[in-house]
Write an enzyme that holds these catalytic residues in place. Structure first.
Site, PDB file in Angstrom:
ATOM      1  N   HIS A 168       0.816  -1.224   0.000  1.00  0.00           N
ATOM      2  CA  HIS A 168       0.000   0.000   0.000  1.00  0.00           C
ATOM      3  C   HIS A 168       0.847   1.271   0.000  1.00  0.00           C
ATOM      4  O   HIS A 168       0.305   2.365  -0.189  1.00  0.00           O
ATOM      5  CB  HIS A 168      -0.934   0.038   1.215  1.00  0.00           C
ATOM      6  CG  HIS A 168      -1.997  -1.015   1.210  1.00  0.00           C
ATOM      7  ND1 HIS A 168      -2.937  -1.104   0.206  1.00  0.00           N
ATOM      8  CD2 HIS A 168      -2.256  -2.041   2.059  1.00  0.00           C
ATOM      9  CE1 HIS A 168      -3.739  -2.139   0.451  1.00  0.00           C
ATOM     10  NE2 HIS A 168      -3.357  -2.730   1.567  1.00  0.00           N
ATOM     11  N   ASP A 204      -2.677 -10.358  -2.537  1.00  0.00           N
ATOM     12  CA  ASP A 204      -3.241  -9.910  -1.256  1.00  0.00           C
ATOM     13  C   ASP A 204      -4.725  -9.582  -1.444  1.00  0.00           C
ATOM     14  O   ASP A 204      -5.164  -9.220  -2.540  1.00  0.00           O
ATOM     15  CB  ASP A 204      -2.477  -8.660  -0.798  1.00  0.00           C
ATOM     16  CG  ASP A 204      -2.842  -8.192   0.601  1.00  0.00           C
ATOM     17  OD1 ASP A 204      -2.069  -8.482   1.535  1.00  0.00           O
ATOM     18  OD2 ASP A 204      -3.886  -7.525   0.765  1.00  0.00           O
ATOM     19  N   HIS A 206      -6.273  -7.044  -0.489  1.00  0.00           N
ATOM     20  CA  HIS A 206      -6.466  -5.619  -0.760  1.00  0.00           C
ATOM     21  C   HIS A 206      -5.692  -5.204  -2.007  1.00  0.00           C
ATOM     22  O   HIS A 206      -4.585  -5.697  -2.255  1.00  0.00           O
ATOM     23  CB  HIS A 206      -5.984  -4.791   0.435  1.00  0.00           C
ATOM     24  CG  HIS A 206      -6.627  -5.185   1.735  1.00  0.00           C
ATOM     25  ND1 HIS A 206      -6.024  -6.058   2.621  1.00  0.00           N
ATOM     26  CD2 HIS A 206      -7.819  -4.841   2.272  1.00  0.00           C
ATOM     27  CE1 HIS A 206      -6.822  -6.234   3.669  1.00  0.00           C
ATOM     28  NE2 HIS A 206      -7.923  -5.511   3.489  1.00  0.00           N
ATOM     29  N   ASP A 293      -4.368 -12.779   3.429  1.00  0.00           N
ATOM     30  CA  ASP A 293      -5.657 -12.307   3.959  1.00  0.00           C
ATOM     31  C   ASP A 293      -6.827 -12.665   3.041  1.00  0.00           C
ATOM     32  O   ASP A 293      -7.960 -12.256   3.304  1.00  0.00           O
ATOM     33  CB  ASP A 293      -5.625 -10.797   4.278  1.00  0.00           C
ATOM     34  CG  ASP A 293      -4.924  -9.958   3.235  1.00  0.00           C
ATOM     35  OD1 ASP A 293      -4.632 -10.469   2.130  1.00  0.00           O
ATOM     36  OD2 ASP A 293      -4.676  -8.771   3.527  1.00  0.00           O
TER      37      ASP A 293
HETATM   38  C1  SP5 Z   1      -1.138  -5.067   3.859  1.00  0.00           C
HETATM   39  C2  SP5 Z   1      -2.604  -5.093   4.189  1.00  0.00           C
HETATM   40  O1  SP5 Z   1      -3.245  -6.121   4.102  1.00  0.00           O
HETATM   41  N1  SP5 Z   1      -3.160  -3.937   4.635  1.00  0.00           N
HETATM   42  C3  SP5 Z   1      -4.544  -3.881   4.936  1.00  0.00           C
HETATM   43  C4  SP5 Z   1      -4.919  -2.584   5.563  1.00  0.00           C
HETATM   44  C5  SP5 Z   1      -6.367  -2.569   5.946  1.00  0.00           C
HETATM   45  N2  SP5 Z   1      -6.666  -1.464   6.802  1.00  0.00           N
HETATM   46  C6  SP5 Z   1      -8.034  -1.210   7.103  1.00  0.00           C
HETATM   47  C7  SP5 Z   1      -8.681  -2.361   7.775  1.00  0.00           C
HETATM   48  C8  SP5 Z   1      -9.743  -1.940   8.742  1.00  0.00           C
HETATM   49  C9  SP5 Z   1     -10.324  -3.155   9.372  1.00  0.00           C
HETATM   50  N3  SP5 Z   1     -10.588  -2.958  10.759  1.00  0.00           N
HETATM   51  C10 SP5 Z   1     -11.507  -3.930  11.278  1.00  0.00           C
HETATM   52  C11 SP5 Z   1     -11.675  -3.799  12.746  1.00  0.00           C
HETATM   53  C12 SP5 Z   1     -12.744  -4.738  13.185  1.00  0.00           C
HETATM   54  N4  SP5 Z   1     -12.720  -4.901  14.594  1.00  0.00           N
HETATM   55 ZN    ZN Z   2      -4.206  -7.045   2.592  1.00  0.00          ZN
END
Ligand code: SP5
Ligand code: ZN
Length: 350
Positions: A168, A204, A206, A293
């Site tokens: 990212h 990934d 994302h 992921d």
């Molecule tokens: C490298 C990578 O996989 N980065 C991913 C970044 C995602 N960031 C935002 C995710 C927000 C999810 N939070 C969920 C909390 C639920 N308790």
């Molecule tokens: Zn990711």
């Protein structure tokens, strides 16, 4: 295969990330990498090594990141504590941003205030910057650079086993738990080592927005990404199917977004599409930003791959027959990330 292991990774240990108005425990934690090491001790599919100390790392970083951004990162912790001595006990998270010029904010007068500078260089408030973030990210990039050098030296596969992740991070920004784009460092190093055509296949969950942006106007690095549809999934503002590259790079970026909830059958078919595009580009080497992921048990993602699927995925990638560097990216089902990662490495062997 050599697995370049970032022995400094645990120096980056964020405490909390902002999520929908709450500070929640970080998902990107040191135990992720420890689980991979534990599984590797049971199934030694590679040799753990450390990057040489004399690699031309600073030059490699400047090939993919701007000098001002690297300077910001190198001194960010000092400047955060200088803003308020009490900050030494708190992770740095941005809380104010200079939105794009279309919103009427000025970006031509560089702010002096560190909170404002952090907002200039960070695109989310989910990426805590800690006292050891720079040391860990820098050593991780050294792992990526060393992995590329191993492949340039004749190794067929090499991995950068590192955190924080990287895909990212853009030319001049951090976010998505990432600071330095390890996959971009690896791809650029392969190119600088004499390989004229390098492909990146990002698996990934994302979208790899940073990698896409770094290579978006180039025809010598082809970037492909399979990921959750950004209309509903992070990072939201990039990763759509109509982003095909620009200028000389037009036609050299491929995004394959899939709906949240996608299972292995559709994901697998999409991998075939991505691999065909990689083959058509006829690269001399491949970089795989390896996020785990996509796993069904991932707490922040929405695909449904199972542990055994990762063996099949990497067997297919190996059949491309390309010298390949893998960089460790996401994967937040912490207890399973070791098995899933080592399954990928085992599958590479056929
Ligand atoms: C490298 C990578 O996989 N980065 C991913 C970044 C995602 N960031 C935002 C995710 C927000 C999810 N939070 C969920 C909390 C639920 N308790
Ligand atoms: Zn990711």
């Amino acid at each position: 295969m050599k697995i370049f292991h970032n022995t400094h990774h645990a120096e980056h240990a964020g405490r909390q990330e902002m999520f929908r108005g709450r500070l929640v425990d970080c998902h990107e934690v040191p135990m992720r990498l420890q689980h991979v090491l534990d599984e590797l001790s049971k199934r030694p599919v590679g040799t753990l090594v450390q990057p040489a100390a004399d690699l031309p790392l600073d030059a490699a970083l400047r090939r993919v990141h701007s000098a001002d951004y690297l300077d910001f990162l190198a001194h960010a912790w000092r400047d955060w504590v200088a803003l308020d001595p009490a900050n030494a006990a708190v992770d740095a998270l941005p809380s104010v941003w200079p939105l794009a010029a279309r919103h009427g904010f000025r970006t031509d007068v560089p702010p002096l205030n560190f909170a404002a500078r952090l907002g200039q260089y960070a695109f989310d408030s989910g990426t805590p910057l800690t006292a050891g973030s720079w040391a860990a990210a820098r050593e991780g990039a050294a792992c990526a650079l060393a992995a590329s050098h191993a492949v340039l030296g004749g190794d067929h596969f090499a991995m950068a086993l590192t955190r924080p992740p990287g895909h990212h991070a853009g030319p001049n920004y951090m976010g998505g738990y990432c600071f330095i784009n390890n996959a971009a460092v690896a791809a650029q190093a392969l190119h600088d080592g004499g390989l004229q055509r390098v492909a990146v296949l990002d698996v990934d969950y994302h979208h790899g927005n940073g990698t896409q942006t770094i290579f978006y106007e180039r025809s010598d690095v082809f970037t492909a990404s399979i990921h959750g549809d950004p209309r509903t999934e992070y990072p939201f503002f990039l990763g759509h199917a109509d982003e095909r590259g620009a200028g000389a790079g037009e036609g050299f970026n491929l995004n394959l977004p899939l709906p949240r909830g996608t299972g292995f059958e559709v994901w697998w078919a999409t991998l075939q599409t991505a691999m065909q595009a990689v083959s058509d580009f006829a690269p001399q080497a491949l970089v795989v930003p390896l996020g785990l992921d996509t796993f069904e048990g991932d707490p922040i993602s929405g695909f449904k791959l199972r542990s055994a699927d990762y063996l099949q995925v990497s067997r297919a990638i190996a059949q491309l027959g390309l010298p390949t560097v893998l960089t460790f990216e996401g994967g937040y089902a912490v207890a399973e990330v070791g098995v899933n990662t080592v399954n990928v490495l085992e599958g590479l062997r056929g």
